[in-house]
Design a protein around this motif. Structure first.
Motif, PDB file in Angstrom:
ATOM      1  N   GLU A 274       0.804  -1.225   0.000  1.00 14.39           N
ATOM      2  CA  GLU A 274       0.000   0.000   0.000  1.00 14.39           C
ATOM      3  C   GLU A 274       0.837   1.275   0.000  1.00 14.39           C
ATOM      4  O   GLU A 274       0.296   2.365  -0.159  1.00 14.39           O
ATOM      5  CB  GLU A 274      -0.922   0.015   1.218  1.00 14.39           C
ATOM      6  CG  GLU A 274      -0.182   0.131   2.556  1.00 14.39           C
ATOM      7  CD  GLU A 274      -1.120   0.247   3.749  1.00 14.39           C
ATOM      8  OE1 GLU A 274      -2.339   0.094   3.543  1.00 14.39           O
ATOM      9  OE2 GLU A 274      -0.635   0.510   4.858  1.00 14.39           O
ATOM     10  N   ARG A 275       2.140   1.169   0.141  1.00 15.67           N
ATOM     11  CA  ARG A 275       3.007   2.353   0.169  1.00 15.67           C
ATOM     12  C   ARG A 275       3.647   2.656  -1.182  1.00 15.67           C
ATOM     13  O   ARG A 275       4.264   3.702  -1.339  1.00 15.67           O
ATOM     14  CB  ARG A 275       4.128   2.144   1.191  1.00 15.67           C
ATOM     15  CG  ARG A 275       3.657   1.784   2.583  1.00 15.67           C
ATOM     16  CD  ARG A 275       4.828   1.398   3.467  1.00 15.67           C
ATOM     17  NE  ARG A 275       4.391   0.952   4.782  1.00 15.67           N
ATOM     18  CZ  ARG A 275       5.205   0.492   5.733  1.00 15.67           C
ATOM     19  NH1 ARG A 275       6.505   0.422   5.507  1.00 15.67           N
ATOM     20  NH2 ARG A 275       4.725   0.100   6.892  1.00 15.67           N
ATOM     21  N   MET A 276       3.551   1.733  -2.125  1.00 14.37           N
ATOM     22  CA  MET A 276       4.355   1.830  -3.344  1.00 14.37           C
ATOM     23  C   MET A 276       3.780   2.759  -4.398  1.00 14.37           C
ATOM     24  O   MET A 276       4.506   3.497  -5.055  1.00 14.37           O
ATOM     25  CB  MET A 276       4.547   0.432  -3.954  1.00 14.37           C
ATOM     26  CG  MET A 276       5.583  -0.392  -3.252  1.00 14.37           C
ATOM     27  SD  MET A 276       7.253   0.281  -3.444  1.00 14.37           S
ATOM     28  CE  MET A 276       8.120  -0.732  -2.243  1.00 14.37           C
ATOM     29  N   GLY A 277       2.469   2.689  -4.628  1.00 15.63           N
ATOM     30  CA  GLY A 277       1.932   3.418  -5.774  1.00 15.63           C
ATOM     31  C   GLY A 277       2.440   2.792  -7.052  1.00 15.63           C
ATOM     32  O   GLY A 277       2.520   1.571  -7.181  1.00 15.63           O
ATOM     33  N   GLY A 278       2.827   3.622  -8.020  1.00  9.29           N
ATOM     34  CA  GLY A 278       3.293   3.116  -9.298  1.00  9.29           C
ATOM     35  C   GLY A 278       2.183   2.377 -10.026  1.00  9.29           C
ATOM     36  O   GLY A 278       0.987   2.612  -9.810  1.00  9.29           O
ATOM     37  N   TYR A 279       2.561   1.452 -10.899  1.00 11.04           N
ATOM     38  CA  TYR A 279       1.590   0.633 -11.620  1.00 11.04           C
ATOM     39  C   TYR A 279       2.335  -0.544 -12.250  1.00 11.04           C
ATOM     40  O   TYR A 279       3.552  -0.529 -12.414  1.00 11.04           O
ATOM     41  CB  TYR A 279       0.871   1.447 -12.707  1.00 11.04           C
ATOM     42  CG  TYR A 279       1.811   2.039 -13.746  1.00 11.04           C
ATOM     43  CD1 TYR A 279       2.233   1.282 -14.842  1.00 11.04           C
ATOM     44  CD2 TYR A 279       2.286   3.344 -13.619  1.00 11.04           C
ATOM     45  CE1 TYR A 279       3.099   1.810 -15.790  1.00 11.04           C
ATOM     46  CE2 TYR A 279       3.152   3.883 -14.563  1.00 11.04           C
ATOM     47  CZ  TYR A 279       3.560   3.122 -15.644  1.00 11.04           C
ATOM     48  OH  TYR A 279       4.424   3.639 -16.565  1.00 11.04           O
ATOM     49  N   VAL A 280       1.567  -1.575 -12.614  1.00 13.45           N
ATOM     50  CA  VAL A 280       2.084  -2.712 -13.378  1.00 13.45           C
ATOM     51  C   VAL A 280       1.073  -3.003 -14.478  1.00 13.45           C
ATOM     52  O   VAL A 280      -0.115  -3.180 -14.202  1.00 13.45           O
ATOM     53  CB  VAL A 280       2.262  -3.966 -12.495  1.00 13.45           C
ATOM     54  CG1 VAL A 280       2.714  -5.157 -13.351  1.00 13.45           C
ATOM     55  CG2 VAL A 280       3.255  -3.714 -11.380  1.00 13.45           C
ATOM     56  N   ARG A 281       1.554  -3.063 -15.726  1.00 16.22           N
ATOM     57  CA  ARG A 281       0.646  -3.345 -16.833  1.00 16.22           C
ATOM     58  C   ARG A 281       1.407  -3.900 -18.040  1.00 16.22           C
ATOM     59  O   ARG A 281       2.595  -3.664 -18.203  1.00 16.22           O
ATOM     60  CB  ARG A 281      -0.127  -2.090 -17.227  1.00 16.22           C
ATOM     61  CG  ARG A 281       0.708  -0.929 -17.735  1.00 16.22           C
ATOM     62  CD  ARG A 281      -0.141   0.315 -17.848  1.00 16.22           C
ATOM     63  NE  ARG A 281       0.616   1.467 -18.333  1.00 16.22           N
ATOM     64  CZ  ARG A 281       0.424   2.721 -17.927  1.00 16.22           C
ATOM     65  NH1 ARG A 281      -0.500   2.990 -17.007  1.00 16.22           N
ATOM     66  NH2 ARG A 281       1.131   3.706 -18.437  1.00 16.22           N
TER      67      ARG A 281
END
Length: 456
Positions: free
Chosen positions: A351-358
């Motif tokens: 929950e601290r990371m943010g970012g994204y994976v796609r």
């Protein structure tokens, strides 16, 4: 005209200057990779026409660390001045300290040559602009370090080897070490300038990477064997156009990932063999504010025709991914029977990371027995950070568009285990022809997933 040229050369000689006639520069070639996403050709430096510069010309001696370290640095200087040169490490064992690259240099480790890197931490000082688990800092120099270089290569059929007598004593994480990484985390969270994040002290013991390409462009690593590593083995950081080809890595210490492309783009990893104490390939993009500050996703990364003998994962994505990760293709890879492996593909965040994976693709992958499963996606992976520092800002990670095709494995617990966030479910996961010889638990263990499809 001839007389004028002779006079000019004579004046240069009298002035103590060298005259180089039409020095050959590094040629750049393009490797086009077929991918399901739009990926530009990877630019690769070619040193075939460049001058060869043996380190023995500068006084290198086997068994003499000081002379060899200075000779390698002098040969690199000359190659750089020529706008392209190949530094030759001849056959034999050469004890050395740190190696710092300059642009337009190929470090060629000849067949039968071993570059043996000192185990003494003081040989990797002064501190350089480095990173530790997704956070920038001033730390011990990596054993091989390149900063803001263009057109560089490490090539040959020889071996790069780290002496581990001291580094292996630093594998443990005592209280003093944990306090130091807490301090670094807080410095990064406060956006403190990197030059003020000094981590070389008696308590931090932040081990350096074996190879760190930091903010480099047009990088080639080809053919060599790499044995042992204090920390991550090969770390392209904020790089563009990286080719890692026919490299054989053996490193079974703590945090010994094989290759960690971080906030790097246009990366091709092919025909390599990994025997690891941690992940074979781990794609990252900064931890928390660091990824948000640098705003550079890891993007356009292809891993193909690779073999894994041991490792935690064949491909890990995260957990440091605050800058985002997209357009990844894992293709035609195999994990040998008897290998120790947790997952083939493991996407991890918190929950601290943010970012994204796609846009993550895997096809034609085979493996024997796996401890866990083929695909794992977890959104609450904190490791030592769980109780070390509190959550200051909640940023969830959108994860979507994961495609697996023609993946086979032996015995395992599950085919896929996906633990998404209730507020932000994982989206669009497709498994086609993904099978195992024996599933011990349930084939699909899912929570908070939208758009999962399989042909089984």
């Amino acid at each position: 005209m001839m007389k004028k040229n002779i006079i000019y050369l004579s004046l240069l000689a009298l002035a103590g200057l060298s005259f180089i006639k039409d020095p050959a520069k590094v040629e750049l070639r393009a490797t086009k990779v077929n991918t399901p996403f739009n990926m530009p050709a990877v630019i690769v430096p070619d040193f075939k026409k460049c001058q060869k510069i043996p380190i023995t010309d500068f006084g290198a001696e086997q068994g003499n660390k000081e002379k060899t370290t200075k000779a390698i640095a002098a040969a690199i200087d000359k190659a750089n001045r020529l706008n392209g040169g190949t530094v030759i490490i001849p056959p034999g064992e050469w004890l050395t300290g740190k190696i710092h690259f300059k642009s337009n240099v190929n470090l060629h480790v000849s067949k039968g040559a071993v570059l043996l890197f000192s185990e003494k931490p003081e040989d990797y000082l002064p501190a350089v602009h480095s990173t530790w688990e997704g956070m920038e800092c001033m730390n011990y120099s990596p054993l091989i370090y390149a900063y803001q270089c263009k057109n560089i290569a490490i090539s040959g059929e020889g071996e790069l080897k780290a002496k581990m007598e001291v580094w292996k004593q630093w594998f443990t994480r005592p209280k003093a070490h944990m306090e130091s990484i807490r301090r670094l985390y807080n410095l990064a969270s406060a956006y403190t300038p990197v030059t003020e994040r000094q981590m070389v002290n008696d308590t931090a013991h932040l081990r350096p990477q074996f190879i760190l390409f930091n903010r480099c462009e047009n990088v080639l690593l080809e053919g060599v064997k790499i044995t042992n590593s204090p920390f991550w083995t090969i770390h392209p950081y904020l790089c563009k156009n990286v080719t890692i080809r026919k490299v054989n890595v053996y490193a079974h210490g703590h945090n010994n990932d094989g290759v960690d492309p971080e906030m790097s783009q246009n990366v091709l990893i092919e025909d390599c063999t990994f025997d690891q104490g941690d992940d074979a390939i781990a794609i990252k993009s900064g931890r928390n504010p660091e990824g948000w500050r640098l705003k550079t996703p890891s993007k356009n990364i292809v891993v193909r025709n690779c073999t894994v003998k041991n490792g935690h994962q064949l491909l890990a994505i995260g957990s440091e991914l605050s800058g985002g990760i997209e357009n990844v293709l894992l293709q035609n890879c195999r994990v040998l029977e008897g290998a120790k492996l947790f997952h083939l593909i493991f996407i991890k965040t918190n929950e601290r990371m943010g970012g994204y994976v796609r846009h993550i693709y895997a096809e034609n992958i085979s493996s024997g027995k796996i401890d866990q499963g083929i695909l794992g996606i977890e959104t609450n992976v904190l490791y030592q950070w769980k109780n070390l520092v509190p959550t200051v800002e909640v940023r969830l990670t959108p994860i979507k568009d994961i495609f697996l095709n023609k993946v086979t494995a032996g015995e395992l617990k599950f085919i896929s285990h996906i633990a998404g966030e209730e507020k932000l479910p994982v989206q669009n996961v497709s498994l086609k022809k993904v099978t195992a010889s024996h599933v011990l638990d349930q084939p699909y263990i899912h929570e908070h997933v939208v758009g999962f499809t399989t042909d089984n």
